[in-house]
Design a protein around this motif. Structure first.
Motif, PDB file in Angstrom:
ATOM      1  N   ASP A  18     -16.059 -30.091 -51.067  1.00 42.67           N
ATOM      2  CA  ASP A  18     -16.389 -30.343 -49.670  1.00 42.67           C
ATOM      3  C   ASP A  18     -15.436 -29.579 -48.762  1.00 42.67           C
ATOM      4  O   ASP A  18     -14.519 -28.891 -49.212  1.00 42.67           O
ATOM      5  CB  ASP A  18     -16.394 -31.839 -49.353  1.00 42.67           C
ATOM      6  N   LEU A  19     -15.656 -29.750 -47.476  1.00 41.02           N
ATOM      7  CA  LEU A  19     -14.898 -28.991 -46.485  1.00 41.02           C
ATOM      8  C   LEU A  19     -13.652 -29.712 -46.013  1.00 41.02           C
ATOM      9  O   LEU A  19     -12.919 -29.187 -45.171  1.00 41.02           O
ATOM     10  CB  LEU A  19     -15.801 -28.686 -45.284  1.00 41.02           C
ATOM     11  N   GLY A  20     -13.413 -30.903 -46.546  1.00 44.02           N
ATOM     12  CA  GLY A  20     -12.201 -31.608 -46.166  1.00 44.02           C
ATOM     13  C   GLY A  20     -12.456 -32.705 -45.152  1.00 44.02           C
ATOM     14  O   GLY A  20     -13.468 -33.410 -45.203  1.00 44.02           O
ATOM     15  N   SER A  21     -11.556 -32.827 -44.197  1.00 45.64           N
ATOM     16  CA  SER A  21     -11.578 -33.921 -43.233  1.00 45.64           C
ATOM     17  C   SER A  21     -12.740 -33.780 -42.248  1.00 45.64           C
ATOM     18  O   SER A  21     -13.321 -32.700 -42.100  1.00 45.64           O
ATOM     19  CB  SER A  21     -10.266 -33.923 -42.441  1.00 45.64           C
ATOM     20  N   PRO A  22     -13.088 -34.869 -41.562  1.00 47.81           N
ATOM     21  CA  PRO A  22     -14.120 -34.774 -40.514  1.00 47.81           C
ATOM     22  C   PRO A  22     -13.795 -33.728 -39.461  1.00 47.81           C
ATOM     23  O   PRO A  22     -14.694 -33.046 -38.955  1.00 47.81           O
ATOM     24  CB  PRO A  22     -14.148 -36.186 -39.921  1.00 47.81           C
ATOM     25  N   ASN A  23     -12.503 -33.576 -39.133  1.00 48.34           N
ATOM     26  CA  ASN A  23     -12.131 -32.563 -38.140  1.00 48.34           C
ATOM     27  C   ASN A  23     -12.362 -31.159 -38.674  1.00 48.34           C
ATOM     28  O   ASN A  23     -12.827 -30.270 -37.945  1.00 48.34           O
ATOM     29  CB  ASN A  23     -10.669 -32.730 -37.736  1.00 48.34           C
ATOM     30  N   ALA A  63      -8.360 -22.569 -47.944  1.00 49.65           N
ATOM     31  CA  ALA A  63      -9.379 -22.821 -48.970  1.00 49.65           C
ATOM     32  C   ALA A  63     -10.393 -21.690 -49.075  1.00 49.65           C
ATOM     33  O   ALA A  63     -11.245 -21.705 -49.971  1.00 49.65           O
ATOM     34  CB  ALA A  63     -10.098 -24.133 -48.668  1.00 49.65           C
ATOM     35  N   GLY A  64     -10.331 -20.723 -48.165  1.00 48.03           N
ATOM     36  CA  GLY A  64     -11.250 -19.594 -48.217  1.00 48.03           C
ATOM     37  C   GLY A  64     -12.565 -19.811 -47.498  1.00 48.03           C
ATOM     38  O   GLY A  64     -13.463 -18.970 -47.581  1.00 48.03           O
ATOM     39  N   TRP A  65     -12.699 -20.919 -46.758  1.00 45.20           N
ATOM     40  CA  TRP A  65     -13.944 -21.173 -46.036  1.00 45.20           C
ATOM     41  C   TRP A  65     -14.044 -20.332 -44.763  1.00 45.20           C
ATOM     42  O   TRP A  65     -15.146 -20.057 -44.286  1.00 45.20           O
ATOM     43  CB  TRP A  65     -14.068 -22.646 -45.669  1.00 45.20           C
ATOM     44  N   LEU A  66     -12.880 -19.984 -44.182  1.00 47.29           N
ATOM     45  CA  LEU A  66     -12.852 -19.200 -42.942  1.00 47.29           C
ATOM     46  C   LEU A  66     -12.055 -17.924 -43.139  1.00 47.29           C
ATOM     47  O   LEU A  66     -11.300 -17.771 -44.101  1.00 47.29           O
ATOM     48  CB  LEU A  66     -12.183 -19.999 -41.802  1.00 47.29           C
TER      49      LEU A  66
END
Length: 389
Positions: A18-23, A63-66
């Motif tokens: 997943d992408l982590g925290s809600p923020n 994490a490499g998402w951005l």
């Protein structure tokens, strides 16, 4: 994304990362849908504090998402470095649109940009046969597209919780089918299922022409008809989740004075039946023959499709009268018949609207099944990103 990331990017338990925290999700979602932003712009848009955005962005970058873009000079202060999602080397999603005789599959980036498509025949509509028919193109596309994170399926029918098809006249399913579970067991890939019109709506809203509107209505005509609405940025589903899907909206009266529904007036089956009863088409003739007659200027055929256009306009006017959307979008495989009667549709629509609504935008959508399959992929993308805050 790191090169060492496995092809399906799944955890040992089979779930997707997943992408982590809600923020962090909020930051990623905003960049995903609306493009590169600086951290200060994200702070303002999302209503988060600057340290919160900085932490979320750092986690997503690590994490490499951005990734960061080049520095952009400003009139005052230091240049800023906009952030954007990693699309080229980022996660991939598959979308499949199921019809009565074919499955149309696409592979897309996380922004819904289609990379490849496949169409294969559907020999039977039993649930087991549909699962196997979907598995063929999915397995073919999986080998060509690493970083696969999800599969979206769209079908004509009622769907609950993006998991179970409650019923589908198109597929002759009159009992609930746990299609998402069946596909996950067969393919070991996170799967979501959605009604085909709603999947198309989500696709248009997130990455298509609907992104520029806070509210719009989609009307489709073809083998079936449907009306879907995005209002105040949200999909209108209704109390029983069939808003716009029943085709029961009255749009006039039949020859005997009974209410004429949108489905009876504009879907392909009843349209061909009327053409045959009127002697416009011979028994057994279908859509290609009707198109030919319209193109040749056959008076009866042209009046038939003109009345279809008037019915579509009345349906659109009913939606506009109640919800006052910014735009009406038209789609479906028989939209070309409607447009062959131009300017009947728009003249009828604007005559039915209040004066202050007559500047409503009316836009046509392409009729390719790729767009429907792309909508299914975007539903899978939504599932991965998570609901808006």
């Amino acid at each position: 994304m790191p090169d060492a990331m496995p092809a399906r990017m799944l955890r040992p338990d089979g779930s997707a990362p997943d992408l982590g925290s809600p923020n962090a999700r909020a930051v990623y979602r905003d960049l995903l849908r609306f493009g590169p932003r600086s951290r200060s712009e994200l702070t303002s848009r999302l209503g988060l504090s600057a340290p919160t955005v900085t932490r979320a962005a750092r986690d997503l970058l690590d994490a490499g998402w951005l990734h960061t873009l080049g520095p952009v000079a400003r009139a005052k202060g230091r240049p800023h470095e906009p952030l954007d999602i990693e699309e080229n080397e980022g996660p991939r999603f598959l979308g499949v649109k199921v019809t009565a005789d074919e499955v149309h599959a696409v592979a897309s980036t996380v922004r819904g940009n289609v990379l490849e498509e496949l169409t294969l025949p559907l020999e039977s509509t039993t649930p087991t046969a549909v699962v196997e028919a979907i598995a063929g193109p999915v397995e073919a596309l999986t080998g060509a597209h690493p970083h696969l994170l999800g599969l979206g399926i769209s079908v004509g029918g009622r769907v609950a919780d993006r998991r179970t098809v409650l019923g589908s006249q198109l597929l002759d399913w009159d009992q609930p089918v746990p299609l998402a579970q069946m596909l996950e067991e067969r393919l070991h890939l996170p799967t979501v299922v959605e009604n085909d019109l709603r999947a198309m709506l989500h696709g248009l809203h997130w990455f298509g022409v609907g992104r520029s509107y806070r509210s719009f209505a989609l009307l489709t005509v073809g083998a079936g008809v449907g009306i879907g609405v995005i209002h105040a940025g949200e999909l209108v589903e209704g109390r029983t989740h069939v808003a716009g899907l029943t085709g029961m909206l009255p749009v006039g009266q039949d020859a005997e004075g009974r209410p004429l529904t949108f489905n009876e007036a504009a879907s392909l089956g009843p349209l061909l039946e009327r053409a045959q009863r009127a002697g416009i088409l011979h028994s057994g003739a279908g859509l290609p023959e009707l198109r030919d007659l319209v193109a040749q200027g056959h008076e009866g055929a042209r009046e038939l499709v003109a009345e279809m256009a008037r019915s579509l306009a009345r349906a659109a006017a009913s939606v506009a009268a109640m919800l006052d959307p910014e735009a009406i979008l038209l789609g479906g495989e028989t939209r070309d018949l409607v447009r062959s009667a131009d300017p009947v549709l728009e003249d009828t629509l604007r005559a039915c609207l209040a004066p202050m609504q007559r500047d409503i935008a009316v836009r046509d959508l392409p009729g390719e099944f790729e767009d429907w399959a792309r909508g299914a992929a975007i539903v899978a993308i939504q599932q991965f990103v998570g609901p808006a805050r």
